[in-house]
Design an enzyme around this catalytic site. Structure first.
Site, PDB file in Angstrom:
ATOM      1  CG  ASP A  90      -2.158   0.877   1.014  1.00 33.45           C
ATOM      2  OD1 ASP A  90      -2.225   1.574  -0.022  1.00 33.45           O
ATOM      3  OD2 ASP A  90      -3.038   0.900   1.897  1.00 33.45           O
ATOM      4  CG  ASP A 125      -5.964   5.426  -2.917  1.00 38.96           C
ATOM      5  OD1 ASP A 125      -4.870   4.852  -2.783  1.00 38.96           O
ATOM      6  OD2 ASP A 125      -6.928   5.212  -2.153  1.00 38.96           O
ATOM      7  CB  CYS A 275     -11.445 -21.212  19.443  1.00 33.33           C
ATOM      8  SG  CYS A 275     -10.279 -21.323  18.069  1.00 33.33           S
ATOM      9  CB  CYS A 277      -7.184 -22.360  16.493  1.00 29.95           C
ATOM     10  SG  CYS A 277      -6.531 -21.294  17.773  1.00 29.95           S
ATOM     11  CB  CYS A 280      -8.082 -22.136  21.534  1.00 33.23           C
ATOM     12  SG  CYS A 280      -8.069 -20.400  21.036  1.00 33.23           S
TER      13      CYS A 280
HETATM   14  N1  GUN Z   1      -6.197   1.289   3.373  1.00 32.13           N
HETATM   15  C1  GUN Z   1      -7.434   1.394   3.898  1.00 32.13           C
HETATM   16  N2  GUN Z   1      -8.213   2.180   3.130  1.00 32.13           N
HETATM   17  C2  GUN Z   1      -7.478   2.563   2.075  1.00 32.13           C
HETATM   18  C3  GUN Z   1      -7.744   3.371   0.919  1.00 32.13           C
HETATM   19  O1  GUN Z   1      -8.830   3.902   0.712  1.00 32.13           O
HETATM   20  N3  GUN Z   1      -6.702   3.535   0.034  1.00 32.13           N
HETATM   21  C4  GUN Z   1      -5.475   2.947   0.242  1.00 32.13           C
HETATM   22  N4  GUN Z   1      -4.520   3.133  -0.665  1.00 32.13           N
HETATM   23  N5  GUN Z   1      -5.222   2.191   1.319  1.00 32.13           N
HETATM   24  C5  GUN Z   1      -6.207   2.001   2.228  1.00 32.13           C
HETATM   25 ZN    ZN Z   2      -8.328 -20.286  18.831  1.00 37.84          ZN
END
Ligand code: GUN
Ligand code: ZN
Length: 628
Positions: A90, A125, A275, A277, A280
Site C-alpha cells: 500500500d 489515492d 475455539c 485452533c 486454544c
Molecule cells: N487502506 C485502507 N483504506 C485505504 C484506501 O482507501 N486507500 C489505500 N490506498 N489504502 C487504504
Molecule cells: Zn483459537
C-alpha cells in the site's frame, strides 16, 4: 496484463486464480497486513501455519524508515520480509487518512514500490471520507484518477492497483470505476471503506462495493481495503471482492480481543474459549489471561489468524458448493447490522444487476435461512421467467404445497385437469411442469414460512393471462411429460423456443428406475438431455443446429476467433481471449452454441462467464466445450 481467471462462482463471488511473478494465488484470498516495524508473526511463519501465499505491507512505512528503506532498496521487499510468496504494497493513503498530510509525492512512492520489487503496488489515492460532501469528494476522485493515469506509465513490471474512491456518492464511484477501467490497471481496490466497517455501517459498505463493481471491468481482481473481520468476508465476496486484507488480527490482539466467526470477544470476559485452533487447544482462557503481554498478544494474534483463514476457507468452499448466500445470511444472524446490507440488496435495481452473475444451477440445494432468502437473485430470476416465459392455459387449479417433487403427489390430477395445476410454493406459483428444476425441487424450507411476494406474483400472473380458477377435467388425460419438456425448454432458453426445438415428432425417453425424463428426440434426432440433479436440459448438437436455423445471431451463441476453431473442434475449451461476442442473455453455467464468425456451428458447451465477462477477460476459460 494481469492474469486472473474464474474457476467456480456463486452469487457475484468468484473463486479464481491470480498469477503473479511470485506464484499463483487462489482467490478470494485473505492478505494479512504485515507491519514492517513490528513483526508479531513473521510472514514466513504465516506461510507455514496458514498456507498464506499473499501478504500486504505498507511501502510508505518502509520509505519513512531509514534502515528499512535502505534494506528494501538493496535487498528487495521479499528479502526484507523474508517471504517468497506474493507481496502487495500500500502507498501511504491510509496514513494520510489517519495522520493528515504525508510527505511523499505520488510518483515517488509508486516508483519506490516498483524498485523494491513489490508484486502489486498501489497508487497514492486520495481518501474520500464518508462525510465528504459531493464537491469535496469529486475533487479527491479527480485527483485519484489523475494519479492513476500517471502511475500506469511508471508501473513497469509491477502489477498496479488503482483504488476506487467516491465515498458515499454513487455517481462518483461510478465515474471513478469507469475511468479506472479504461486504464492499464491490474487490480481495483475499493477504498475509503474502513470508517464504514469500523462503525459497522454495512449497508453503506454494500453500497460502496456494489456501486463500484457495477461499473468496473469485471476481468480484474477487486480488493477490499481493510475488510478485517471475518464476519464481513461472505458479504464482501458475494458482492465480487477477490482480495481482502486484515490488520484486525493484530489490532484486536493488541487490546486483548479475540476474533470468532460470529464476532469479537474480549478475553477478559471469556471463561472458556470456544475455539479449537492449535493455540486454544493448548491454552485455557485463564492461562491466556495470566500470560505476559507480549506473549499473549502473539498468541491472540495467532488465534485471530487461524479463525480468519478458516473463515476464508468456508467462503471458498461455499462458492464451490453454491451456498454462499446461505453463508451471508448466516452471518447476518450473528450481527443484525449485516441485515441492513441484505436489506439494500433487495432493491430491484441491485438484484437485477446481481442476476446477471448468478449461476443457472448449483451443486447445493437452496436453503431458506432468513427472511432475506426469498430476495436472492435466483428467486428473482424464477419469478421473472415464470412471468415472461411460461405461457399458461386459460384455466388453473391452485393447490397447496406437498412433499417435493410436487408432481409425484399431483400427477393424477395434472393428467386429468384441463388447465395448469399451480402449487403455491414460497418461490411463487409453480406449474407442475416446472417442479423439478433448480431451485424449486432442490430447496429446503421450514414448514411455516412467510411467502414474501408469492401471492402478489400469482395475482400478476393470473391478470396477465386473464386466467380463471375453475374446474374442468379431461376424458382421456394429457401427455404431462411433453408438457414438462416444453415448459422447461421455454423457461431455460426463452419463450417460444420449445416450438422451434420440438416442431416434429417428439419422443421422450425416461429412466426406467427413476421414471425421470432422460432424453428428448425430435424427428429421430437427439435434441436434449435432462440432467437428473437440476431438472434442466443439456443441449445436444442436433438441438443446437435446429436453434441456429431458427434464431439469428447472437441468440444462444458464443462467437469465437478463427484461430480457436481447430482447437474447439478437438474438444478443447473456449478461452475468453478468443471470444468475439455472445448472446447477452447467457448466464453463468448456461448452455450455449459455439460458432465461427461466419456463424457456422462448431460445438455445444456450457458458459462459465456472462457476456460482459467474456468480452472483458483475456485469460482463462469462457465456455466449457461439451460436444462437437
Ligand atoms: N487502506 C485502507 N483504506 C485505504 C484506501 O482507501 N486507500 C489505500 N490506498 N489504502 C487504504
Ligand atoms: Zn483459537
Amino acid at each position: 496484463m494481469v492474469r486472473f481467471e474464474i474457476r467456480y462462482r456463486d452469487a457475484c463471488g468468484r473463486l479464481g486464480i491470480l498469477e503473479t511473478r511470485h506464484g499463483k494465488v487462489e482467490t478470494p484470498a485473505l492478505l494479512p497486513v504485515i507491519n514492517p516495524n513490528k513483526l508479531l508473526i513473521s510472514p514466513k511463519e504465516m506461510g507455514k501455519l496458514f498456507g498464506t501465499k499473499i501478504i500486504i505491507t505498507n511501502a510508505y512505512i518502509i520509505y519513512k524508515h531509514e534502515d528499512l528503506k535502505e534494506r528494501a532498496l538493496t535487498e528487495g521487499i521479499h528479502e526484507l520480509l523474508d517471504f517468497k510468496g506474493v507481496i502487495m504494497t500500500d502507498s501511504g493513503t491510509f496514513q494520510s487518512y489517519v495522520y493528515g498530510d504525508i510527505d511523499v509525492k505520488p510518483r515517488e512512492i509508486l516508483e519506490f514500490q516498483r524498485e523494491i520489487g513489490s508484486d502489486i503496488g498501489t497508487i497514492l489515492d486520495v481518501f474520500v471520507l464518508p462525510d465528504d460532501d459531493h464537491e469535496e469528494a469529486r475533487k479527491k476522485v479527480r485527483e485519484t484518477i489523475k494519479r492513476a493515469r500517471e502511475a500506469v506509465d511508471a508501473k513497469g513490471e509491477m502489477l498496479l492497483a488503482c483504488t476506487i474512491q467516491g465515498g458515499k456518492h454513487e455517481d462518483l464511484r461510478e465515474e471513478c470505476a469507469k475511468e479506472m477501467s479504461k486504464l492499464d490497471a491490474d487490480v481495483f481496490p475499493i477504498g475509503g471503506v474502513v470508517p464504514l466497517m469500523e462503525k459497522q455501517l454495512y449497508r453503506e459498505l454494500a453500497k460502496a462495493i456494489v456501486h463500484t463493481k457495477m461499473h468496473l471491468d469485471p476481468s480484474k481482481p477487486v480488493h477490499l481495503f481493510g475488510a478485517g473481520h471475518p464476519i464481513t468476508f461472505p458479504l464482501a465476496v458475494a458482492l465480487g471482492c477477490d482480495l481482502l486484507d486484515s490488520a484486525a488480527y493484530a489490532k484486536y490482539a493488541s487490546d486483548d480481543r479475540m476474533i470468532f466467526p460470529w464476532g469479537t470477544e474480549k478475553l477478559s470476559e471469556l471463561e472458556e474459549i470456544p475455539c479449537h485452533c492449535p493455540i486454544c487447544e493448548e491454552i485455557s482462557a485463564n492461562e491466556l489471561k495470566k500470560m505476559e503481554k507480549e506473549e499473549r498478544e502473539r498468541a491472540i494474534a495467532m488465534h485471530n489468524l487461524y479463525v480468519s483463514f478458516s473463515e476464508m476457507k468456508r467462503v471458498r468452499e461455499a462458492i464451490r458448493r453454491g451456498n454462499l448466500w446461505e453463508l451471508v445470511e448466516e452471518k447476518s444472524a450473528s450481527n443484525p447490522l449485516l441485515m441492513d446490507a441484505l436489506d439494500f440488496l433487495r432493491e430491484e435495481k441491485i438484484v437485477k444487476w446481481m442476476e446477471k452473475f448468478e449461476p443457472i444451477s448449483k451443486p447445493s440445494a437452496f436453503f431458506y435461512t432468513s427472511k432475506f432468502s426469498l430476495y436472492r437473485p435466483i428467486v428473482y430470476r424464477y419469478r421473472k421467467r415464470l412471468m415472461e416465459r411460461f405461457v399458461p392455459k386459460s384455466r388453473v387449479k391452485l393447490v397447496p404445497e406437498v412433499e417435493k417433487p410436487y408432481s409425484r403427489h399431483y400427477r393424477g390430477l395434472w393428467k386429468k385437469f384441463d388447465g395448469d395445476v399451480l402449487v403455491l410454493s414460497p418461490f411463487g406459483p409453480v406449474p407442475l411442469a416446472l417442479d423439478e428444476i433448480y431451485p424449486i425441487a432442490q430447496s429446503v424450507f421450514p414448514e411455516k414460512v412467510e411467502k414474501d411476494g408469492c401471492m402478489d406474483l400469482l395475482k400478476r400472473f393470473m391478470d396477465k393471462y386473464k386466467i380463471t380458477e375453475e374446474e374442468k377435467y379431461l376424458e382421456k388425460g394429457k401427455d404431462v411429460d411433453f408438457e414438462r419438456v416444453k415448459a422447461v425448454v421455454d423457461f431455460q432458453f426463452g419463450k417460444g423456443v420449445s416450438e422451434v426445438l420440438l416442431n416434429g415428432k417428439v419422443d421422450i425417453v425416461k429412466s426406467e428406475r427413476t421414471e425421470k425424463i432422460r432424453n428428448v428426440y425430435c424427428d429421430g434426432k437427439h435434441v436434449l438431455s435432462m440432467r437428473a440433479h437440476d431438472g434442466l436440459f443439456t443441449l445436444k448438437p442436433a438441438g443446437a443446429k435446429k436453434l441456429m436455423r431458427a434464431y439469428p445471431p447472437l441468440r444462444f451463441r458464443v462467437v469465437v476467433e478463427d484461430e480457436a476453431v481447430p482447437f474447439i473442434k478437438e474438444g478443447k475449451n473456449v478461452f475468453a481471449k478468443f471470444v468475439v461476442d455472445c448472446d447477452p442473455e447467457l448466464r453463468p453455467y448456461d448452455e450455449c452454441i459455439i460458432v465461427t464468425k461466419s456463424d457456422e456451428y462448431i460445438a455445444v458447451g456450457r458458459c462459465l462467464l456472462n457476456r460482459e465477462e467474456m468480452l472483458s477477460f483475456n485469460y482463462g476459460i469462457a465456455v466449457k466445450t461439451r460436444e462437437i
